[in-house]
Scaffold this motif. Structure first.
Motif, short mmCIF file in Angstrom:
data_model
loop_
_atom_site.label_atom_id
_atom_site.label_comp_id
_atom_site.label_asym_id
_atom_site.label_seq_id
_atom_site.Cartn_x
_atom_site.Cartn_y
_atom_site.Cartn_z
N ILE A 12 33.98 25.83 8.96
CA ILE A 12 32.94 26.83 8.70
C ILE A 12 33.55 28.24 8.76
CG2 ILE A 12 30.82 27.85 9.61
CD1 ILE A 12 30.11 24.96 10.59
N VAL A 13 34.38 28.50 9.76
CA VAL A 13 35.02 29.82 9.88
C VAL A 13 35.96 30.06 8.70
CG1 VAL A 13 36.65 31.18 11.26
CG2 VAL A 13 34.73 30.03 12.37
N LEU A 14 36.71 29.06 8.32
CA LEU A 14 37.59 29.22 7.16
C LEU A 14 36.79 29.48 5.89
CD1 LEU A 14 40.28 26.48 7.87
CD2 LEU A 14 40.50 28.96 8.17
N ALA A 15 35.63 28.84 5.76
CA ALA A 15 34.76 29.09 4.60
C ALA A 15 34.27 30.53 4.59
CB ALA A 15 33.59 28.11 4.60
N ILE A 16 33.96 31.07 5.76
CA ILE A 16 33.54 32.47 5.86
C ILE A 16 34.68 33.38 5.42
CG2 ILE A 16 33.05 34.30 7.56
CD1 ILE A 16 31.24 32.23 8.98
N LEU A 17 35.90 33.06 5.86
CA LEU A 17 37.06 33.89 5.50
C LEU A 17 37.46 33.72 4.04
CD1 LEU A 17 39.19 33.49 8.74
CD2 LEU A 17 37.85 35.48 8.01
N ALA A 18 37.06 32.62 3.41
CA ALA A 18 37.35 32.43 1.99
C ALA A 18 36.57 33.43 1.15
CB ALA A 18 37.01 31.00 1.57
N VAL A 19 35.43 33.90 1.66
CA VAL A 19 34.62 34.87 0.94
C VAL A 19 35.27 36.26 1.01
CG1 VAL A 19 32.36 36.02 0.86
CG2 VAL A 19 32.51 33.57 1.35
N ARG A 20 35.67 36.64 2.23
CA ARG A 20 36.38 37.91 2.42
C ARG A 20 36.96 37.98 3.83
NH1 ARG A 20 30.96 40.04 2.90
NH2 ARG A 20 30.76 41.21 4.83
N PRO A 21 38.03 38.76 4.01
CA PRO A 21 38.63 38.91 5.34
C PRO A 21 37.62 39.48 6.34
CG PRO A 21 40.08 39.80 3.65
CD PRO A 21 38.77 39.50 3.00
N ALA A 22 37.85 39.18 7.62
CA ALA A 22 36.93 39.67 8.65
C ALA A 22 37.63 39.69 10.00
CB ALA A 22 35.69 38.77 8.72
N TYR A 23 37.07 40.46 10.91
CA TYR A 23 37.56 40.45 12.29
C TYR A 23 36.62 39.59 13.13
CZ TYR A 23 34.13 44.26 12.77
OH TYR A 23 32.99 45.01 12.75
N GLY A 24 37.03 39.28 14.36
CA GLY A 24 36.33 38.32 15.20
C GLY A 24 34.84 38.53 15.35
N TYR A 25 34.44 39.74 15.73
CA TYR A 25 33.02 39.99 15.93
C TYR A 25 32.24 39.82 14.63
CZ TYR A 25 28.59 42.12 17.04
OH TYR A 25 27.25 42.35 17.20
N GLU A 26 32.85 40.26 13.53
CA GLU A 26 32.20 40.14 12.22
C GLU A 26 31.99 38.67 11.85
OE1 GLU A 26 32.85 42.02 7.76
OE2 GLU A 26 34.51 42.00 9.16
N ILE A 27 32.97 37.83 12.17
CA ILE A 27 32.85 36.39 11.90
C ILE A 27 31.69 35.82 12.71
CG2 ILE A 27 33.99 34.14 12.20
CD1 ILE A 27 36.66 35.70 11.62
N THR A 28 31.62 36.20 13.99
CA THR A 28 30.52 35.73 14.84
C THR A 28 29.18 36.18 14.27
OG1 THR A 28 31.97 35.85 16.78
CG2 THR A 28 29.61 35.76 17.20
N ALA A 29 29.10 37.42 13.81
CA ALA A 29 27.85 37.94 13.23
C ALA A 29 27.48 37.16 11.97
CB ALA A 29 27.99 39.43 12.92
N ARG A 30 28.46 36.85 11.14
CA ARG A 30 28.18 36.07 9.92
C ARG A 30 27.69 34.67 10.26
NH1 ARG A 30 33.25 37.22 5.90
NH2 ARG A 30 33.31 39.47 6.16
N LEU A 31 28.29 34.07 11.29
CA LEU A 31 27.82 32.76 11.74
C LEU A 31 26.37 32.83 12.17
CD1 LEU A 31 30.93 31.61 13.78
CD2 LEU A 31 30.00 30.44 11.78
N ARG A 32 26.04 33.84 12.92
CA ARG A 32 24.65 34.01 13.39
C ARG A 32 23.70 34.25 12.23
NH1 ARG A 32 26.53 37.20 18.74
NH2 ARG A 32 27.00 35.32 19.92
#
Length: 108
Positions: A12-32
């Motif tokens: 799931i995290v890799l799928a988020i990063l496939a859309v665009r680069p991100a930092y840790g907090y941003e990844i957590t926010a996208r998950l939420r």
């Protein structure tokens, strides 16, 4: 639910990063934003360390207006290959689970 999610969170995290680069907090926010509200920030950061060690992401330190530089994660070629394999496996499992669900009368 939490145990099942642990097994898929990496993909799931890799799928988020496939859309665009991100930092840790941003990844957590996208998950939420995607409905994964029970995932702790610490869980995401531990996962990022693991996938960085495995070469699935590239990391760039970017200056931050507040505090130390941020680590921005980008999917590497190895990460893209892993994500492709993840989606193939997910499709296989999803198809089989749908069949089983249909066999049991739709979960009734």
């Amino acid at each position: 639910m939490t145990e099942m999610l642990k097994g898929t969170l990496e993909g799931i995290v890799l799928a988020i990063l496939a859309v665009r680069p991100a930092y840790g907090y941003e990844i957590t926010a996208r998950l939420r934003d995607q409905g994964f509200s029970d995932i702790a920030e610490g869980t995401v950061y531990a996962l990022l360390v693991r996938i960085e060690r495995r070469g699935l992401v590239q990391v760039e330190r970017v200056p931050s207006e507040k505090g130390p530089p941020r680590k921005v994660y980008t999917l590497s070629a190895e990460g893209r290959d892993y994500l492709e394999e993840f989606w193939t496996t997910w499709g296989f499992l999803s198809e089989r689970l749908e069949r089983l669900h249909g066999l049991d009368g739709g979960g009734r």
